[in-house]
Write a protein that holds these residues in place. Sequence first.
Motif, PDB file in Angstrom:
ATOM      1  N   GLU A   1       0.824  -1.207   0.000  1.00  0.00           N
ATOM      2  CA  GLU A   1       0.000   0.000   0.000  1.00  0.00           C
ATOM      3  C   GLU A   1       0.862   1.264   0.000  1.00  0.00           C
ATOM      4  N   SER A   2       1.976   1.219   0.698  1.00  0.00           N
ATOM      5  CA  SER A   2       2.891   2.352   0.698  1.00  0.00           C
ATOM      6  C   SER A   2       3.448   2.601  -0.700  1.00  0.00           C
ATOM      7  N   ILE A   3       3.776   1.528  -1.393  1.00  0.00           N
ATOM      8  CA  ILE A   3       4.268   1.654  -2.775  1.00  0.00           C
ATOM      9  C   ILE A   3       3.188   2.258  -3.668  1.00  0.00           C
ATOM     10  N   LEU A   4       1.968   1.729  -3.564  1.00  0.00           N
ATOM     11  CA  LEU A   4       0.882   2.201  -4.425  1.00  0.00           C
ATOM     12  C   LEU A   4       0.555   3.674  -4.183  1.00  0.00           C
ATOM     13  N   SER A   5       0.774   4.140  -2.961  1.00  0.00           N
ATOM     14  CA  SER A   5       0.474   5.541  -2.662  1.00  0.00           C
ATOM     15  C   SER A   5       1.618   6.474  -3.065  1.00  0.00           C
ATOM     16  N   THR A   6       2.766   5.879  -3.415  1.00  0.00           N
ATOM     17  CA  THR A   6       3.955   6.674  -3.729  1.00  0.00           C
ATOM     18  C   THR A   6       4.177   6.838  -5.227  1.00  0.00           C
ATOM     19  N   ILE A   7       3.843   5.803  -6.007  1.00  0.00           N
ATOM     20  CA  ILE A   7       4.133   5.837  -7.443  1.00  0.00           C
ATOM     21  C   ILE A   7       2.861   6.079  -8.254  1.00  0.00           C
ATOM     22  N   THR A   8       3.052   6.514  -9.494  1.00  0.00           N
ATOM     23  CA  THR A   8       1.919   6.735 -10.392  1.00  0.00           C
ATOM     24  C   THR A   8       1.910   5.747 -11.557  1.00  0.00           C
ATOM     25  N   VAL A   9       3.037   5.054 -11.793  1.00  0.00           N
ATOM     26  CA  VAL A   9       3.042   4.034 -12.839  1.00  0.00           C
ATOM     27  C   VAL A   9       2.292   2.804 -12.329  1.00  0.00           C
ATOM     28  N   PRO A  10       1.746   1.992 -13.220  1.00  0.00           N
ATOM     29  CA  PRO A  10       1.003   0.814 -12.778  1.00  0.00           C
ATOM     30  C   PRO A  10       1.907  -0.225 -12.118  1.00  0.00           C
ATOM     31  N   ALA A  11       1.307  -0.995 -11.203  1.00  0.00           N
ATOM     32  CA  ALA A  11       2.030  -2.063 -10.510  1.00  0.00           C
ATOM     33  C   ALA A  11       1.230  -3.358 -10.595  1.00  0.00           C
ATOM     34  N   GLN A  12       1.959  -4.462 -10.655  1.00  0.00           N
ATOM     35  CA  GLN A  12       1.338  -5.779 -10.583  1.00  0.00           C
ATOM     36  C   GLN A  12       1.901  -6.509  -9.369  1.00  0.00           C
ATOM     37  N   LEU A  13       1.054  -7.364  -8.763  1.00  0.00           N
ATOM     38  CA  LEU A  13       1.426  -8.018  -7.506  1.00  0.00           C
ATOM     39  C   LEU A  13       1.056  -9.486  -7.527  1.00  0.00           C
ATOM     40  N   GLY A  14       1.996 -10.312  -7.085  1.00  0.00           N
ATOM     41  CA  GLY A  14       1.722 -11.722  -6.877  1.00  0.00           C
ATOM     42  C   GLY A  14       2.143 -12.130  -5.477  1.00  0.00           C
TER      43      GLY A  14
ATOM     44  N   GLU B   1     -10.346  -8.389  -5.257  1.00  0.00           N
ATOM     45  CA  GLU B   1     -11.152  -7.169  -5.263  1.00  0.00           C
ATOM     46  C   GLU B   1     -10.522  -6.085  -4.389  1.00  0.00           C
ATOM     47  N   ARG B   2      -9.992  -6.487  -3.250  1.00  0.00           N
ATOM     48  CA  ARG B   2      -9.410  -5.523  -2.321  1.00  0.00           C
ATOM     49  C   ARG B   2      -8.189  -4.838  -2.940  1.00  0.00           C
ATOM     50  N   TRP B   3      -7.322  -5.624  -3.549  1.00  0.00           N
ATOM     51  CA  TRP B   3      -6.123  -5.025  -4.128  1.00  0.00           C
ATOM     52  C   TRP B   3      -6.443  -4.111  -5.303  1.00  0.00           C
ATOM     53  N   ILE B   4      -7.350  -4.532  -6.144  1.00  0.00           N
ATOM     54  CA  ILE B   4      -7.692  -3.699  -7.294  1.00  0.00           C
ATOM     55  C   ILE B   4      -8.376  -2.408  -6.837  1.00  0.00           C
ATOM     56  N   SER B   5      -9.195  -2.507  -5.795  1.00  0.00           N
ATOM     57  CA  SER B   5      -9.859  -1.305  -5.280  1.00  0.00           C
ATOM     58  C   SER B   5      -8.864  -0.330  -4.658  1.00  0.00           C
ATOM     59  N   ARG B   6      -7.701  -0.834  -4.270  1.00  0.00           N
ATOM     60  CA  ARG B   6      -6.682   0.017  -3.651  1.00  0.00           C
ATOM     61  C   ARG B   6      -5.665   0.535  -4.655  1.00  0.00           C
ATOM     62  N   GLY B   7      -5.938   0.315  -5.917  1.00  0.00           N
ATOM     63  CA  GLY B   7      -5.108   0.929  -6.936  1.00  0.00           C
ATOM     64  C   GLY B   7      -4.129   0.018  -7.645  1.00  0.00           C
ATOM     65  N   LEU B   8      -4.136  -1.260  -7.317  1.00  0.00           N
ATOM     66  CA  LEU B   8      -3.269  -2.186  -8.028  1.00  0.00           C
ATOM     67  C   LEU B   8      -3.791  -2.375  -9.449  1.00  0.00           C
ATOM     68  N   SER B   9      -2.892  -2.341 -10.422  1.00  0.00           N
ATOM     69  CA  SER B   9      -3.307  -2.437 -11.822  1.00  0.00           C
ATOM     70  C   SER B   9      -3.474  -3.876 -12.300  1.00  0.00           C
ATOM     71  N   ARG B  10      -2.766  -4.810 -11.645  1.00  0.00           N
ATOM     72  CA  ARG B  10      -2.853  -6.201 -12.099  1.00  0.00           C
ATOM     73  C   ARG B  10      -2.500  -7.137 -10.952  1.00  0.00           C
ATOM     74  N   VAL B  11      -3.342  -8.139 -10.720  1.00  0.00           N
ATOM     75  CA  VAL B  11      -3.019  -9.200  -9.762  1.00  0.00           C
ATOM     76  C   VAL B  11      -2.445 -10.383 -10.526  1.00  0.00           C
ATOM     77  N   ILE B  12      -1.530 -11.091  -9.876  1.00  0.00           N
ATOM     78  CA  ILE B  12      -0.923 -12.271 -10.478  1.00  0.00           C
ATOM     79  C   ILE B  12      -1.362 -13.483  -9.675  1.00  0.00           C
TER      80      ILE B  12
END
Length: 241
Positions: free
Chosen positions: A67-80, A90-101
């Motif tokens: 969450e700290s990363i997502l609030s700091t950067i503007t480029v998209p991020a993917q997380l696995g 749903e939770r991760w995408i609602s918090r600004g994650l661009s792609r779940v792995i």
Amino acid sequence: MILYPAIDLKDGQCVRLLRGDMDKATVFGSDPAAQAKSFQDAGCEWVHLVDLNGAFAGEPVNGAAVESILSTITVPAQLGGGIRDMATIERWISRGLSRVILGTVAVENPDLVREAARAFPGKVAVGIDARKGRVATKGWATETEVMVTDLARSFEDAGVAAIIYTDIDRDGAMQGPNVAATEALARAVDIPVIASGGVSSLDDLRALDATGVIAGAISGRALYDGAIDLATALAVLRGEG
């Protein structure tokens, strides 16, 4: 070809493992958000995140760092790592994650992958981690008899955004990626394939890019060690060097 700088999270820190062994972790930094920002400042288009503790626990563990990363950067991020149910997706995408792995569940619950890909078009990737062509799950701790190409083909009609293919024996070893296996997978399916594991030099990136069929490459240790300069690598992939 897109270069994805990697931030692997263990106990809130940036680390790299050797061949997926949690006991062989090298700490590269204690501020993941600052690391992500430095990647963004160098010009990256995406950031690749892995919750290593989560991969073993089966649920998110390094959520605060992500969450700290997502609030700091503007480029998209993917997380696995540890994403194994619809509520977490749903939770991760609602918090600004661009792609779940989705990795382990792609083997154990493929219907979840399909459901998630339908619910969140373009935001679901399948992570396929393998040793000698066979898929490994649960943070690479469990080896299966499932073949990489068979698993990838089973999601051809699911609408997943990408397949992230990791050769575990190359990961963190600085020995170069398995270009042949990654290219073969990319040619076997219509889903974009992202290479992971062993990308340790500009020549590795050039070799992957030269196949003409690999959509992206993930690199971690080489960026931290200085074997690859991110800004230079991005320029090379743009055809500027």
